[in-house]
Design a protein around this motif. Sequence first.
Motif, PDB file in Angstrom:
ATOM      1  N   PRO A 157       0.832  -1.322   0.239  1.00 31.26           N
ATOM      2  CA  PRO A 157      -0.013  -0.065   0.125  1.00 31.26           C
ATOM      3  C   PRO A 157       0.835   1.218  -0.111  1.00 31.26           C
ATOM      4  O   PRO A 157       1.944   1.147   0.339  1.00 31.26           O
ATOM      5  CB  PRO A 157      -0.899   0.004   1.246  1.00 31.26           C
ATOM      6  N   HIS A 158       0.432   2.475  -0.619  1.00 32.76           N
ATOM      7  CA  HIS A 158       1.059   3.551  -0.546  1.00 32.76           C
ATOM      8  C   HIS A 158       1.052   4.193   0.851  1.00 32.76           C
ATOM      9  O   HIS A 158       0.032   4.124   1.590  1.00 32.76           O
ATOM     10  CB  HIS A 158       0.279   4.689  -1.631  1.00 32.76           C
ATOM     11  N   ARG A 159       2.439   4.426   1.303  1.00 32.95           N
ATOM     12  CA  ARG A 159       2.753   5.122   2.365  1.00 32.95           C
ATOM     13  C   ARG A 159       2.871   6.532   2.263  1.00 32.95           C
ATOM     14  O   ARG A 159       3.248   7.134   1.473  1.00 32.95           O
ATOM     15  CB  ARG A 159       4.078   4.687   2.855  1.00 32.95           C
ATOM     16  N   PRO A 160       2.340   7.275   3.325  1.00 32.68           N
ATOM     17  CA  PRO A 160       2.105   8.574   3.280  1.00 32.68           C
ATOM     18  C   PRO A 160       3.814   9.208   3.563  1.00 32.68           C
ATOM     19  O   PRO A 160       4.507   8.670   3.881  1.00 32.68           O
ATOM     20  CB  PRO A 160       1.376   9.293   4.426  1.00 32.68           C
ATOM     21  N   ASP A 161       3.975  10.366   2.883  1.00 40.41           N
ATOM     22  CA  ASP A 161       5.327  10.679   3.170  1.00 40.41           C
ATOM     23  C   ASP A 161       5.819  11.397   4.207  1.00 40.41           C
ATOM     24  O   ASP A 161       4.993  12.458   4.420  1.00 40.41           O
ATOM     25  CB  ASP A 161       5.511  11.967   1.803  1.00 40.41           C
ATOM     26  N   PRO A 162       6.352  11.078   5.188  1.00 34.44           N
ATOM     27  CA  PRO A 162       6.777  11.441   6.397  1.00 34.44           C
ATOM     28  C   PRO A 162       7.392  12.654   6.354  1.00 34.44           C
ATOM     29  O   PRO A 162       7.507  13.456   7.495  1.00 34.44           O
ATOM     30  CB  PRO A 162       7.644  10.261   6.944  1.00 34.44           C
ATOM     31  N   TRP A 163       7.987  13.065   5.508  1.00 33.39           N
ATOM     32  CA  TRP A 163       8.578  14.450   5.323  1.00 33.39           C
ATOM     33  C   TRP A 163       7.660  15.576   5.193  1.00 33.39           C
ATOM     34  O   TRP A 163       8.075  16.645   5.414  1.00 33.39           O
ATOM     35  CB  TRP A 163       9.735  14.355   4.329  1.00 33.39           C
ATOM     36  N   ARG A 164       6.654  15.299   4.317  1.00 42.51           N
ATOM     37  CA  ARG A 164       5.658  16.131   4.072  1.00 42.51           C
ATOM     38  C   ARG A 164       5.118  17.040   5.016  1.00 42.51           C
ATOM     39  O   ARG A 164       4.976  16.692   6.174  1.00 42.51           O
ATOM     40  CB  ARG A 164       4.408  15.507   3.329  1.00 42.51           C
ATOM     41  N   GLY A 165       5.111  18.573   4.838  1.00 46.59           N
ATOM     42  CA  GLY A 165       4.860  19.408   5.670  1.00 46.59           C
ATOM     43  C   GLY A 165       6.002  19.932   6.877  1.00 46.59           C
ATOM     44  O   GLY A 165       5.962  20.877   7.636  1.00 46.59           O
ATOM     45  N   ARG A 166       7.180  19.302   6.742  1.00 47.26           N
ATOM     46  CA  ARG A 166       8.304  19.451   7.457  1.00 47.26           C
ATOM     47  C   ARG A 166       9.429  19.698   6.812  1.00 47.26           C
ATOM     48  O   ARG A 166      10.155  20.794   7.119  1.00 47.26           O
ATOM     49  CB  ARG A 166       8.720  18.154   8.343  1.00 47.26           C
ATOM     50  N   LEU A 167       9.653  19.244   5.525  1.00 47.92           N
ATOM     51  CA  LEU A 167      10.800  19.743   4.640  1.00 47.92           C
ATOM     52  C   LEU A 167      10.328  20.101   3.344  1.00 47.92           C
ATOM     53  O   LEU A 167       9.272  19.505   2.823  1.00 47.92           O
ATOM     54  CB  LEU A 167      11.800  18.247   4.528  1.00 47.92           C
ATOM     55  N   THR A 168      11.026  20.879   2.561  1.00 52.30           N
ATOM     56  CA  THR A 168      11.111  21.356   1.389  1.00 52.30           C
ATOM     57  C   THR A 168      11.164  19.975   0.371  1.00 52.30           C
ATOM     58  O   THR A 168      11.918  19.080   0.967  1.00 52.30           O
ATOM     59  CB  THR A 168      11.842  22.474   0.732  1.00 52.30           C
ATOM     60  N   GLN A 169      10.822  20.025  -0.913  1.00 52.04           N
ATOM     61  CA  GLN A 169      11.101  19.028  -1.659  1.00 52.04           C
ATOM     62  C   GLN A 169      12.454  18.471  -1.910  1.00 52.04           C
ATOM     63  O   GLN A 169      12.955  17.405  -1.624  1.00 52.04           O
ATOM     64  CB  GLN A 169      10.358  19.105  -3.394  1.00 52.04           C
ATOM     65  N   ARG A 170      13.379  19.741  -2.117  1.00 49.64           N
ATOM     66  CA  ARG A 170      14.812  19.390  -2.145  1.00 49.64           C
ATOM     67  C   ARG A 170      15.422  18.856  -0.914  1.00 49.64           C
ATOM     68  O   ARG A 170      16.210  17.933  -0.726  1.00 49.64           O
ATOM     69  CB  ARG A 170      15.438  20.872  -2.393  1.00 49.64           C
ATOM     70  N   GLU A 171      14.696  19.389   0.302  1.00 52.45           N
ATOM     71  CA  GLU A 171      15.270  18.479   1.799  1.00 52.45           C
ATOM     72  C   GLU A 171      14.924  17.264   1.659  1.00 52.45           C
ATOM     73  O   GLU A 171      15.671  16.294   2.340  1.00 52.45           O
ATOM     74  CB  GLU A 171      14.815  19.629   2.664  1.00 52.45           C
TER      75      GLU A 171
END
Length: 75
Positions: A2-16
């Motif tokens: 199953p697709h896992r949510p992006d744990p970085w979303r909301g915390r880090l920029t795309q590049r980060e």
Amino acid sequence: EPHRPDPWRGRLTQRERDVADLLVRGLTNRQIAAELVVTEQTAETHVKRILRKLDLNSRHHVRAWLEGDRRPRLG
């Protein structure tokens, strides 16, 4: 799987997020720079920002953070 949510979303920029994914794989700043076609200094700056945003003191703690241990790291 199953697709896992992006744990970085909301915390880090795309590049980060790109840098964090490479950090978790164990790459050095030099290797990250080569992979992302940036200078080593730029990679180092991204790593420092990631650690600050995630309240971590070491790049080695990023994997534990990703795996769910979101407590601040002191050393």
